[in-house]
Design a protein around this motif. Structure first.
Motif, mmCIF file in Angstrom:
data_model
loop_
_atom_site.group_PDB
_atom_site.id
_atom_site.type_symbol
_atom_site.label_atom_id
_atom_site.label_comp_id
_atom_site.label_asym_id
_atom_site.label_seq_id
_atom_site.Cartn_x
_atom_site.Cartn_y
_atom_site.Cartn_z
ATOM 1 N N ALA A 44 7.849 87.128 62.873
ATOM 2 C CA ALA A 44 7.515 88.253 63.746
ATOM 3 C C ALA A 44 8.807 88.800 64.358
ATOM 4 O O ALA A 44 9.855 88.152 64.292
ATOM 5 N N PRO A 45 8.757 89.971 64.971
ATOM 6 C CA PRO A 45 9.948 90.489 65.634
ATOM 7 C C PRO A 45 10.462 89.493 66.675
ATOM 8 O O PRO A 45 9.684 88.791 67.319
ATOM 9 N N GLY A 46 11.775 89.426 66.800
ATOM 10 C CA GLY A 46 12.371 88.529 67.784
ATOM 11 C C GLY A 46 13.749 88.088 67.357
ATOM 12 O O GLY A 46 14.327 88.586 66.392
ATOM 13 N N GLU A 47 14.270 87.128 68.094
ATOM 14 C CA GLU A 47 15.583 86.551 67.817
ATOM 15 C C GLU A 47 15.394 85.124 67.338
ATOM 16 O O GLU A 47 14.652 84.358 67.946
ATOM 17 N N TYR A 48 16.072 84.768 66.258
ATOM 18 C CA TYR A 48 15.925 83.447 65.655
ATOM 19 C C TYR A 48 17.297 82.831 65.387
ATOM 20 O O TYR A 48 18.187 83.513 64.891
ATOM 21 N N ARG A 49 17.437 81.552 65.698
ATOM 22 C CA ARG A 49 18.639 80.786 65.388
ATOM 23 C C ARG A 49 18.321 79.890 64.200
ATOM 24 O O ARG A 49 17.216 79.360 64.085
ATOM 25 N N PHE A 50 19.319 79.695 63.311
ATOM 26 C CA PHE A 50 19.084 78.855 62.134
ATOM 27 C C PHE A 50 20.406 78.337 61.572
ATOM 28 O O PHE A 50 21.482 78.864 61.859
ATOM 29 N N ARG A 51 20.292 77.314 60.748
ATOM 30 C CA ARG A 51 21.395 76.783 59.943
ATOM 31 C C ARG A 51 20.786 76.164 58.692
ATOM 32 O O ARG A 51 19.582 75.929 58.625
ATOM 33 N N TYR A 52 21.627 75.879 57.715
ATOM 34 C CA TYR A 52 21.208 75.132 56.533
ATOM 35 C C TYR A 52 21.624 73.682 56.724
ATOM 36 O O TYR A 52 22.710 73.407 57.240
ATOM 37 N N LEU A 53 20.778 72.754 56.296
ATOM 38 C CA LEU A 53 21.087 71.329 56.352
ATOM 39 C C LEU A 53 20.971 70.756 54.948
ATOM 40 O O LEU A 53 19.907 70.781 54.340
ATOM 41 N N ALA A 54 22.108 70.256 54.438
ATOM 42 C CA ALA A 54 22.153 69.703 53.083
ATOM 43 C C ALA A 54 22.119 68.178 53.134
ATOM 44 O O ALA A 54 22.368 67.566 54.184
ATOM 45 N N THR A 55 21.840 67.590 51.981
ATOM 46 C CA THR A 55 21.842 66.138 51.843
ATOM 47 C C THR A 55 23.149 65.580 52.395
ATOM 48 O O THR A 55 24.217 66.149 52.185
ATOM 49 N N GLY A 56 23.048 64.464 53.094
ATOM 50 C CA GLY A 56 24.230 63.839 53.676
ATOM 51 C C GLY A 56 24.582 64.371 55.050
ATOM 52 O O GLY A 56 25.647 64.077 55.584
ATOM 53 N N GLY A 57 23.703 65.196 55.629
ATOM 54 C CA GLY A 57 23.943 65.713 56.976
ATOM 55 C C GLY A 57 24.973 66.829 57.039
ATOM 56 O O GLY A 57 25.586 67.048 58.078
ATOM 57 N N ILE A 58 25.156 67.553 55.941
ATOM 58 C CA ILE A 58 26.122 68.649 55.902
ATOM 59 C C ILE A 58 25.454 69.925 56.421
ATOM 60 O O ILE A 58 24.447 70.378 55.875
ATOM 61 N N TRP A 59 26.013 70.494 57.493
ATOM 62 C CA TRP A 59 25.494 71.724 58.074
ATOM 63 C C TRP A 59 26.263 72.908 57.507
ATOM 64 O O TRP A 59 27.486 72.869 57.390
ATOM 65 N N LEU A 60 25.541 73.978 57.165
ATOM 66 C CA LEU A 60 26.143 75.198 56.631
ATOM 67 C C LEU A 60 25.646 76.399 57.422
ATOM 68 O O LEU A 60 24.488 76.430 57.845
ATOM 69 N N ASP A 61 26.512 77.379 57.582
ATOM 70 C CA ASP A 61 26.129 78.633 58.216
ATOM 71 C C ASP A 61 26.109 79.731 57.169
ATOM 72 O O ASP A 61 26.719 79.615 56.112
ATOM 73 N N ASP A 62 25.425 80.817 57.458
ATOM 74 C CA ASP A 62 25.291 81.936 56.536
ATOM 75 C C ASP A 62 25.979 83.151 57.143
ATOM 76 O O ASP A 62 25.550 83.658 58.183
ATOM 77 N N ASP A 63 27.036 83.628 56.503
ATOM 78 C CA ASP A 63 27.777 84.758 57.057
ATOM 79 C C ASP A 63 27.009 86.072 56.947
ATOM 80 O O ASP A 63 27.451 87.099 57.448
ATOM 81 N N GLN A 64 25.829 86.061 56.328
ATOM 82 C CA GLN A 64 24.970 87.237 56.267
ATOM 83 C C GLN A 64 24.065 87.352 57.504
ATOM 84 O O GLN A 64 23.328 88.330 57.640
ATOM 85 N N ALA A 65 24.137 86.366 58.404
ATOM 86 C CA ALA A 65 23.353 86.429 59.643
ATOM 87 C C ALA A 65 23.878 87.581 60.501
ATOM 88 O O ALA A 65 25.009 88.051 60.320
ATOM 89 N N ASP A 66 23.076 88.026 61.445
ATOM 90 C CA ASP A 66 23.505 89.106 62.338
ATOM 91 C C ASP A 66 24.680 88.677 63.205
ATOM 92 O O ASP A 66 25.495 89.492 63.604
ATOM 93 N N GLN A 67 24.745 87.386 63.491
ATOM 94 C CA GLN A 67 25.844 86.820 64.269
ATOM 95 C C GLN A 67 25.947 85.344 63.902
ATOM 96 O O GLN A 67 24.939 84.693 63.647
ATOM 97 N N VAL A 68 27.150 84.815 63.859
ATOM 98 C CA VAL A 68 27.372 83.388 63.619
ATOM 99 C C VAL A 68 28.324 82.889 64.691
ATOM 100 O O VAL A 68 29.359 83.499 64.950
ATOM 101 N N ASP A 69 27.952 81.780 65.333
ATOM 102 C CA ASP A 69 28.821 81.146 66.321
ATOM 103 C C ASP A 69 28.700 79.636 66.174
ATOM 104 O O ASP A 69 28.162 79.152 65.177
ATOM 105 N N GLN A 70 29.172 78.886 67.144
ATOM 106 C CA GLN A 70 29.161 77.425 67.055
ATOM 107 C C GLN A 70 27.751 76.836 67.016
ATOM 108 O O GLN A 70 27.567 75.685 66.631
ATOM 109 N N GLN A 71 26.738 77.624 67.352
ATOM 110 C CA GLN A 71 25.348 77.155 67.307
ATOM 111 C C GLN A 71 24.651 77.560 66.016
ATOM 112 O O GLN A 71 23.469 77.335 65.842
ATOM 113 N N GLY A 72 25.368 78.186 65.083
ATOM 114 C CA GLY A 72 24.789 78.602 63.810
ATOM 115 C C GLY A 72 24.578 80.089 63.741
ATOM 116 O O GLY A 72 25.229 80.862 64.431
ATOM 117 N N GLY A 73 23.649 80.491 62.866
ATOM 118 C CA GLY A 73 23.375 81.913 62.661
ATOM 119 C C GLY A 73 22.284 82.406 63.575
ATOM 120 O O GLY A 73 21.461 81.660 64.080
#
Length: 92
Positions: A58-87
């Motif tokens: 629905a309309p709104g603001e959402y925070r997200f990240r990708y989590l891969a096997t082994g606890g690897i966190w990834l961010d997506d540079d296609q997000a509207d904004q990326v900072d230390q908390q993710g996209g």
């Protein structure tokens, strides 16, 4: 990569995608829309080697990240904004 498609009403279909050279193993998109629960929105392999998962939001603001096997966190540079908390996605 992130694709957005407006649906009838106020919903938006958001497709999260990682290229084939992304980390091996299982990858999930986790965020405030799924309680940051790994495995709930796991990316599925496609014929071209990429991996995707689609969610309806629905309309709104959402925070997200990708989590891969082994606890690897990834961010997506296609997000509207990326900072230390993710996209951050802003849907209207």
């Amino acid at each position: 990569m992130i694709k957005r498609n407006r649906l009838f009403g106020n919903q938006t279909r958001v497709t999260f995608s990682l290229p084939k050279d992304a980390p091996t193993g299982t990858v999930s998109v986790v965020g405030c829309f799924n309680g940051w629960e790994p495995g709930r929105h796991e990316l599925v392999p496609r014929r071209d080697g990429s991996r995707t998962v689609t969610v309806r939001l629905a309309p709104g603001e959402y925070r997200f990240r990708y989590l891969a096997t082994g606890g690897i966190w990834l961010d997506d540079d296609q997000a509207d904004q990326v900072d230390q908390q993710g996209g951050r996605l802003l849907l209207r």
